[in-house]
Design a protein around this motif. Structure first.
Motif, PDB file in Angstrom:
ATOM      1  N   PHE A   1       0.822  -1.220   0.000  1.00 61.06           N
ATOM      2  CA  PHE A   1       0.000   0.000   0.000  1.00 61.06           C
ATOM      3  C   PHE A   1       0.851   1.263   0.000  1.00 61.06           C
ATOM      4  CE2 PHE A   1      -3.165  -3.031   1.714  1.00 61.06           C
ATOM      5  CZ  PHE A   1      -4.036  -2.930   0.655  1.00 61.06           C
ATOM      6  N   GLY A   2       2.147   1.096  -0.006  1.00 64.13           N
ATOM      7  CA  GLY A   2       3.016   2.262  -0.195  1.00 64.13           C
ATOM      8  C   GLY A   2       3.672   2.722   1.082  1.00 64.13           C
TER       9      GLY A   2
ATOM     10  N   ASP B   1       9.394   8.913   0.157  1.00 57.66           N
ATOM     11  CA  ASP B   1       8.411   9.661  -0.608  1.00 57.66           C
ATOM     12  C   ASP B   1       8.840  11.081  -0.928  1.00 57.66           C
ATOM     13  OD1 ASP B   1       6.141   9.092  -1.834  1.00 57.66           O
ATOM     14  OD2 ASP B   1       4.854  10.045  -0.332  1.00 57.66           O
ATOM     15  N   THR B   2      10.113  11.342  -1.072  1.00 56.59           N
ATOM     16  CA  THR B   2      10.523  12.731  -1.265  1.00 56.59           C
ATOM     17  C   THR B   2      10.759  13.060  -2.732  1.00 56.59           C
ATOM     18  OG1 THR B   2      12.721  11.969  -0.739  1.00 56.59           O
ATOM     19  CG2 THR B   2      11.538  13.094   1.017  1.00 56.59           C
TER      20      THR B   2
ATOM     21  N   PRO C   1       9.912  14.153  -6.417  1.00 52.41           N
ATOM     22  CA  PRO C   1       8.801  14.953  -6.929  1.00 52.41           C
ATOM     23  C   PRO C   1       7.893  14.106  -7.811  1.00 52.41           C
ATOM     24  CG  PRO C   1      10.840  15.482  -8.062  1.00 52.41           C
ATOM     25  CD  PRO C   1      11.201  14.597  -6.925  1.00 52.41           C
ATOM     26  N   GLN C   2       6.627  14.329  -7.650  1.00 52.69           N
ATOM     27  CA  GLN C   2       5.681  13.666  -8.539  1.00 52.69           C
ATOM     28  C   GLN C   2       5.230  14.719  -9.526  1.00 52.69           C
ATOM     29  OE1 GLN C   2       2.742  11.882  -5.898  1.00 52.69           O
ATOM     30  NE2 GLN C   2       3.371   9.939  -6.725  1.00 52.69           N
TER      31      GLN C   2
ATOM     32  N   ILE D   1       3.263  15.808 -11.917  1.00 51.86           N
ATOM     33  CA  ILE D   1       2.032  15.479 -12.628  1.00 51.86           C
ATOM     34  C   ILE D   1       1.220  16.736 -12.873  1.00 51.86           C
ATOM     35  CG2 ILE D   1       0.051  13.952 -12.708  1.00 51.86           C
ATOM     36  CD1 ILE D   1       1.282  12.387 -10.513  1.00 51.86           C
TER      37      ILE D   1
ATOM     38  N   LEU E   1      -1.707  18.784 -14.246  1.00 53.09           N
ATOM     39  CA  LEU E   1      -3.072  18.282 -14.245  1.00 53.09           C
ATOM     40  C   LEU E   1      -3.487  17.598 -15.552  1.00 53.09           C
ATOM     41  CD1 LEU E   1      -5.024  18.340 -12.027  1.00 53.09           C
ATOM     42  CD2 LEU E   1      -6.014  20.381 -12.997  1.00 53.09           C
TER      43      LEU E   1
ATOM     44  N   ALA F   1      -2.022  14.149 -16.105  1.00 54.01           N
ATOM     45  CA  ALA F   1      -2.593  13.157 -15.203  1.00 54.01           C
ATOM     46  C   ALA F   1      -3.978  12.747 -15.671  1.00 54.01           C
ATOM     47  CB  ALA F   1      -2.682  13.725 -13.801  1.00 54.01           C
ATOM     48  N   LEU F   2      -4.708  13.726 -16.167  1.00 50.42           N
ATOM     49  CA  LEU F   2      -6.059  13.442 -16.631  1.00 50.42           C
ATOM     50  C   LEU F   2      -6.033  12.490 -17.813  1.00 50.42           C
ATOM     51  CD1 LEU F   2      -8.098  16.707 -16.505  1.00 50.42           C
ATOM     52  CD2 LEU F   2      -8.658  14.493 -15.552  1.00 50.42           C
TER      53      LEU F   2
ATOM     54  N   SER G   1      -5.140   8.849 -16.639  1.00 51.68           N
ATOM     55  CA  SER G   1      -6.104   8.028 -15.910  1.00 51.68           C
ATOM     56  C   SER G   1      -7.521   8.510 -16.182  1.00 51.68           C
ATOM     57  CB  SER G   1      -5.814   8.102 -14.411  1.00 51.68           C
ATOM     58  OG  SER G   1      -5.688   9.443 -14.034  1.00 51.68           O
TER      59      SER G   1
END
Lengths: 575, 276
Positions: free
Chosen positions: A246-247, A252-253, A255-256, A258, A260, A263-264, A267
């Motif tokens: 589950f992570g 977790d540092t 950068p994500q 994404i 907008l 990302a749209l 997914s």
């Protein structure tokens, strides 16, 4: 060596139990996933694997042989014990006392049980063996004493006889109370001593038996300890796996990145199950339900008020706004009308839960007006709410007819017991409508908490521009004729001079100045109160708009009155 | 020896019976029994109930959690992307390109908890991350470097007070909070002098003494004070006669704008002023 190990182990186990009980006082839900929580968790889990290594080494012969060449088995056991207690202490710290998930709770419980089972097996069992050894020695001594006594007794027939008489089934338990102290002093062993010895032997034998039963149970401890530990390892594996699956938060540092749109595109929107609203409403606390009901009432009442509101007409020579009571009365007979829904919402209102004074004030004023309309509409056709048709006693205001929660209220209760004493605002008596021609004209909208202050001021200012029911000023004769309301509720205003001061606040500046200058010379008179219902059916001539047309559009707040545009005088600001 | 053999047989028998019973239970129960669902087992690992708004996702871990990587922003955005009112509101429009959610929006805190825990430091760090670029000569990378240098070398004395951390100083408060500035710009944009991110008032800020007469340096009178009736009526109602609107101190006290000299908290005479 073993004593020291025992002391240390006991201390650590007690520390572990204290740490666990700490959840009663402290909880840190985010700690377990933080970097430090992670370090504690991983270290603790590693330590908890050491006892497993001991088990393996002990069972596999060639491994045992190879290892004991370097480390004696006894040292390995000590490692097993220390690692098996310190590991759980670390993982308890890791938990941050967050015992939320079933898996987490089970894992913590099994950890503690495994440690305790190990501790009990290792240290309590030897206690039992020790106890049995001591008791057996004691038994041997007692039996020797008994032998001696019985030999001596055999030589003294008199005393033997005494004892024999006490050997009955019922007498035996109390024998030692019946016998006196062995008085003759020559022989150490009298009948009383013999009986006491035999009782002691019975006690010790019983104790040994109990201890042996316990010992047998605890002989199985090793199996139990191993079974518990295996369950623990399975749960631990599951815990580690779910944490990874589950992570983990530690790494977790990164950068994500994404933005907008990307990302749209990546997914597509999944179909979301719609949450059942009924369950949400059902679980809402009472207070929330009540404030929702209050809002619901305002909404339905507001709708039906505005829908039946009609622009001013003339009734008995007096200009007044009116309501379409024919339509209103029809609505009272329908179950799904706004009127019935408003009434239904009221039964769910808990009149103690308001958000602020203004909301409470607005609610009670609206409720009063709703009640006055209800009186007329339910008994329609009537000419006035003072009609005997409404109340035979001639007191429609005392009639308890509004159900709020589980209490019924009357109009005068709302006005005289709640609104006036609670808020002490004389403007209220103008806002509560008596559903009569001589009452202040109501704007087309019901009172709202946010605009209440302005609405009240506007209402009075507009009312005082009506020379037939609000205010008429005869400057020549210095007579000020005011609404009957000023007379009926005089105690709220004070002396005549105070009434004039009050009026002066709502009239154009020039008039106000004149009133102040002639404050003492002025004579106050009051209009006759016309109780005729402000019903469009009562209108004279063709002053009334056709009743099937909807009420004119207007914005809430200021300037609600078609005829009141002149009320706020243009020169108010440029004096 | 014989005893040991016997007990071994016994334990094998017990194990066999247990497994047999489990198999029978599995076969006898219907296919949709709770314990045959993955969800039931997944739920046992849930570290706390989801908030009411997300309650419908309680049984669907994969809605937010991508295996191994965890709760990804993309999974949140999938549903929350078309929240126009959020993106069109100046105060919240930063969500459009912040690119990460869980720094401030925590879940599994219980059904009645909101999922919001504003963390300004996290916001600053997210901003720095976004500036990061592989091209050392790019504009954003140079900005990031300058910020990094600033944070590293800024002396403690340069911080307005200890309630503010360096990262927070990188943020421009007005980007989000401009609309809620009750000082309408009068106090400048260095909000951290008087405010902190975790509380509104800070004890470190001390108002000038009550005897100070320079109120207008910071305070602005509301429009009503410039209406003709104000000087002639309102001020006189209090029994005061200021020479001009800028003489706030004649009527007002520093405890609060509606704490008037000589009038105490006279609600009725101020009834036309909406209470705050």
């Amino acid at each position: 060596m073993k004593e020291r190990e025992k002391t240390v182990a006991t201390g650590l186990v007690v520390l572990m139990l204290i740490l666990w009980i700490g959840f009663l006082f402290h909880r840190s839900p985010r700690f377990a996933g933080s970097p430090w929580g992670g370090i504690l968790g991983v270290t603790g889990a590693m330590l908890m694997l050491v006892p497993l290594a001991y088990l393996v080494v002990k069972r596999i012969k060639w491994l045992k042989k190879a290892i004991t060449n370097y480390v004696p088995m006894r040292t390995l056991l000590a490692w097993h014990i220390y690692a098996g207690i310190i590991g759980p202490i670390l993982v308890l710290l890791h938990s941050g006392h967050k015992f939320e998930s079933l898996l987490g709770i089970a894992l913590t419980a099994m950890t503690i049980i495994a440690v305790i089972s190990g501790f009990v097996g290792r240290y309590m069992m030897s206690q039992f063996s020790q106890g049995i050894r001591e008791k057996k020695a004691m038994l041997t001594e007692l039996q020797a004493a008994y032998q001696r006594a019985s030999v001596e007794l055999a030589q003294q027939p008199a005393q033997a006889k005494t004892i024999r008489s006490l050997s009955g089934f019922l007498v035996r338990p109390i024998a030692s109370f019946l016998l006196t102290e062995d008085a003759d002093g020559k022989t150490a062993l009298g009948p009383r001593t013999v009986i006491q010895i035999s009782e002691s032997i019975a006690d010790v034998e019983y104790a040994i038996k109990t201890h042996e039963t316990f010992k047998q149970w605890f002989n199985k401890w090793l199996k139990l300890h191993i079974v518990i530990s295996f369950i623990l390892y399975i749960l631990l594996a599951l815990h580690v796996w779910t944490a990874i699956y589950f992570g983990l938060r530690w790494f977790d540092t990164q950068p994500q990145d994404i933005p907008l749109q990307r990302a749209l595109a990546a997914s597509p929107l999944p179909a979301l199950p719609v949450p059942p609203t009924s369950t949400i409403v059902a679980s809402a606390p009472n207070e929330k339900a009540s404030s929702e009901a209050t809002e619901e009432f305002s909404r339905y009442f507001g709708d039906f008020f505005t829908r039946h509101w009609r622009a001013p007409v003339t009734i008995h020579g007096v200009q007044t706004i009116v309501f379409d009571y024919t339509a209103l009365a029809a609505e009272t007979k329908q179950n799904d009308s706004d009127y019935s829904k408003a009434l239904g919402a009221l039964t769910r209102v808990e009149p103690t839960t308001f958000e602020g004074d203004d909301q409470e004030k607005a609610f009670w004023i609206n409720l009063y007006n709703f009640g006055a309309m209800k009186l007329a509409a339910e008994n329609y056709p009537v000419d006035s709410i003072t009609s005997p048709k409404v109340s035979e006693a001639g007191d429609p205001w005392g009639k308890k007819m509004i159900q709020l929660g589980d209490a019924a209220y009357s109009l005068s209760q709302i006005e005289k017991e709640i609104l006036v004493p609670k808020f002490g605002d004389p403007r209220i008596v103008f806002a509560v409508s008596c559903a009569a021609v001589s009452c202040p004209d109501r704007p087309q909208y019901i009172f709202a908490p946010k605009t209440l202050n302005t609405q009240l001021d506007d209402l009075i200012a507009a009312f005082l521009t009506n020379p037939k029911k609000g205010m008429r000023l005869d400057r020549e004769n210095k007579v000020l004729t005011l609404s009957w309301i000023f007379k009926a509720d005089k105690h709220l205003f004070g002396e005549d001079g105070d009434i004039i001061d009050f009026v002066a606040r709502y009239v154009p500046d020039e008039t106000a100045r004149w009133l102040k200058e002639n404050r003492t010379a002025l004579r106050l008179e009051f209009f006759e109160h016309d109780w005729t219902l402000n019903d469009i059916a009562q209108a004279e001539g063709q002053a009334s708009p056709p009743s099937e047309n909807p009420a004119p559009e207007s914005t809430p707040g200021r300037g609600l009155y078609p005829q009141s545009k002149a009320v706020i005088p243009a020169n108010a600001g440029n004096q | 020896m014989a005893k040991k053999k016997k007990s071994k047989k016994k334990s094998i028998l017990i194990t066999a019976i247990t497994i047999g019973v489990l198999i029978v239970v599995w076969l006898v129960t219907p296919g949709d029994a709770a314990f045959k669902q993955v969800n039931t087992w997944q739920r046992m690992t849930s570290p706390g109930a989801l908030s009411a708004a997300h309650a419908s996702l309680e049984n669907n871990c994969a809605a937010c959690h991508t295996p191994v990587t965890g709760a990804e922003a993309a999974n949140c955005i999938a549903c929350h992307a078309n929240d126009k009112s959020l993106l069109q509101n100046q105060a919240t429009s930063f969500h459009a390109n912040v690119g990460s959610c869980k720094e401030c929006h925590l879940e599994h805190q219980g059904r009645d908890q909101r999922t919001l825990e504003m963390d300004h430091v996290a916001l600053a760090e997210l901003g720095l991350r976004q500036l990061k670029s592989n091209d050392p000569d790019s504009e954003s990378e140079r900005v990031r470097q300058s910020f990094a240098v600033l944070m590293k070398h800024m002396p403690d004395a340069a911080l307005p007070h200890s309630r503010v951390v360096r990262e927070e100083l990188l943020l421009n408060c007005t980007t989000c909070h401009e609309t809620e500035d009750p000082h309408v710009g009068y106090f400048g944009d260095n909000c951290a002098t008087c405010h902190a991110t975790n509380r509104w008032n800070i004890p470190e800020y001390i108002h000038p003494p009550a005897a100070s007469l320079d109120c207008v340096q910071c305070h602005k009178a509301p429009p009503s004070h410039y209406m003709p009736m104000f000087m002639s009526m309102c001020a006189k109602m209090l029994g005061k006669s200021p020479k001009s609107v800028s003489q706030c101190y004649v009527c007002h006290m520093i405890t609060g704008w509606n704490d008037m000299k000589g009038a105490a908290w006279h609600k009725k005479s101020m009834s036309h002023i909406p209470s705050r």
